[in-house]
Design a protein around this motif. Sequence first.
Motif, PDB file in Angstrom:
ATOM      1  N   SER A   1       0.859  -1.187   0.000  1.00  0.00           N
ATOM      2  CA  SER A   1       0.000   0.000   0.000  1.00  0.00           C
ATOM      3  C   SER A   1       0.887   1.225   0.000  1.00  0.00           C
ATOM      4  O   SER A   1       1.855   1.290   0.759  1.00  0.00           O
ATOM      5  CB  SER A   1      -0.895   0.032   1.236  1.00  0.00           C
ATOM      6  N   GLY A   2       0.521   2.179  -0.845  1.00  0.00           N
ATOM      7  CA  GLY A   2       1.314   3.398  -0.962  1.00  0.00           C
ATOM      8  C   GLY A   2       0.747   4.534  -0.146  1.00  0.00           C
ATOM      9  O   GLY A   2      -0.412   4.509   0.274  1.00  0.00           O
ATOM     10  N   PRO A   3       1.561   5.553   0.060  1.00  0.00           N
ATOM     11  CA  PRO A   3       1.125   6.701   0.844  1.00  0.00           C
ATOM     12  C   PRO A   3       0.023   7.506   0.156  1.00  0.00           C
ATOM     13  O   PRO A   3      -0.711   8.224   0.811  1.00  0.00           O
ATOM     14  CB  PRO A   3       2.403   7.534   1.003  1.00  0.00           C
ATOM     15  N   GLY A   4      -0.148   7.348  -1.158  1.00  0.00           N
ATOM     16  CA  GLY A   4      -1.177   8.083  -1.876  1.00  0.00           C
ATOM     17  C   GLY A   4      -2.545   7.421  -1.854  1.00  0.00           C
ATOM     18  O   GLY A   4      -3.486   7.890  -2.493  1.00  0.00           O
ATOM     19  N   ARG A   5      -2.690   6.329  -1.109  1.00  0.00           N
ATOM     20  CA  ARG A   5      -3.974   5.626  -1.056  1.00  0.00           C
ATOM     21  C   ARG A   5      -5.006   6.542  -0.404  1.00  0.00           C
ATOM     22  O   ARG A   5      -4.752   7.132   0.644  1.00  0.00           O
ATOM     23  CB  ARG A   5      -3.799   4.338  -0.250  1.00  0.00           C
ATOM     24  N   PRO A   6      -6.202   6.675  -1.004  1.00  0.00           N
ATOM     25  CA  PRO A   6      -7.233   7.542  -0.426  1.00  0.00           C
ATOM     26  C   PRO A   6      -7.550   7.169   1.018  1.00  0.00           C
ATOM     27  O   PRO A   6      -7.516   6.001   1.393  1.00  0.00           O
ATOM     28  CB  PRO A   6      -8.443   7.303  -1.338  1.00  0.00           C
ATOM     29  N   TRP A   7      -7.879   8.179   1.827  1.00  0.00           N
ATOM     30  CA  TRP A   7      -8.077   7.955   3.264  1.00  0.00           C
ATOM     31  C   TRP A   7      -9.175   6.939   3.533  1.00  0.00           C
ATOM     32  O   TRP A   7      -9.085   6.152   4.466  1.00  0.00           O
ATOM     33  CB  TRP A   7      -8.341   9.265   4.000  1.00  0.00           C
ATOM     34  N   GLY A   8     -10.234   6.919   2.726  1.00  0.00           N
ATOM     35  CA  GLY A   8     -11.313   5.953   2.925  1.00  0.00           C
ATOM     36  C   GLY A   8     -10.829   4.518   2.750  1.00  0.00           C
ATOM     37  O   GLY A   8     -11.200   3.625   3.517  1.00  0.00           O
ATOM     38  N   LEU A   9      -9.983   4.293   1.747  1.00  0.00           N
ATOM     39  CA  LEU A   9      -9.424   2.955   1.535  1.00  0.00           C
ATOM     40  C   LEU A   9      -8.435   2.597   2.628  1.00  0.00           C
ATOM     41  O   LEU A   9      -8.372   1.446   3.064  1.00  0.00           O
ATOM     42  CB  LEU A   9      -8.754   2.861   0.169  1.00  0.00           C
TER      43      LEU A   9
END
Length: 187
Positions: A139-147
């Motif tokens: 998982s990357g740091p750009g993953r949306p907060w909801g995900l």
Amino acid sequence: MPLPGDGLIPAPAEVQTMAVTIPAPPEEVWPWLLQMGVDRAGLYSYTWLENGLLHLGVTNADRIHPEWQDLQVGDIIAFTPEGYPGGRSGPRVVDMESCRHLVLDLSPGGPPGTVTGTWQFVLHDAGDAGTRLLLRTRSGPGRPWGLRLMDFVLRPGYLVMDRAMLLGIKKRAGRDAQRKPPPSAQL
């Protein structure tokens, strides 16, 4: 160790890697990966959970289906069926090399070209032991907060389901390998 697909998220926020040794060569494990998807051979996991709780209508295949061996880069491995609330969804194939690796993009709804999550299946030839099948999730740091929130809450379930999937593939591919006569008997 570095695996194919790691470069899609060079600075991951999270990494999980699990593996299983399958008593079959990579070319006998690979077809099981190609046919994954709820509308194909299933995900070889707990159907009681997939069908009972999530109502996905999954049937896990117990044989190789030639008609499902056509997976290509750009295809989706469906996690939800046609007509499912929220639509058909699943990770997109972004890289694959026959009998070596299958890399999936787990970035639903993300900007085009931005990968915020991966599912990486890597097959290592383990000689007489068969195949070492690795599954890495990043998982990357750009993953949306909801995900990210959903990933945090569901992480224990993801790990249980991923483990069950690897063991399901091992059971099926290992069983097929045991049914084949040894090479000396095939002469």
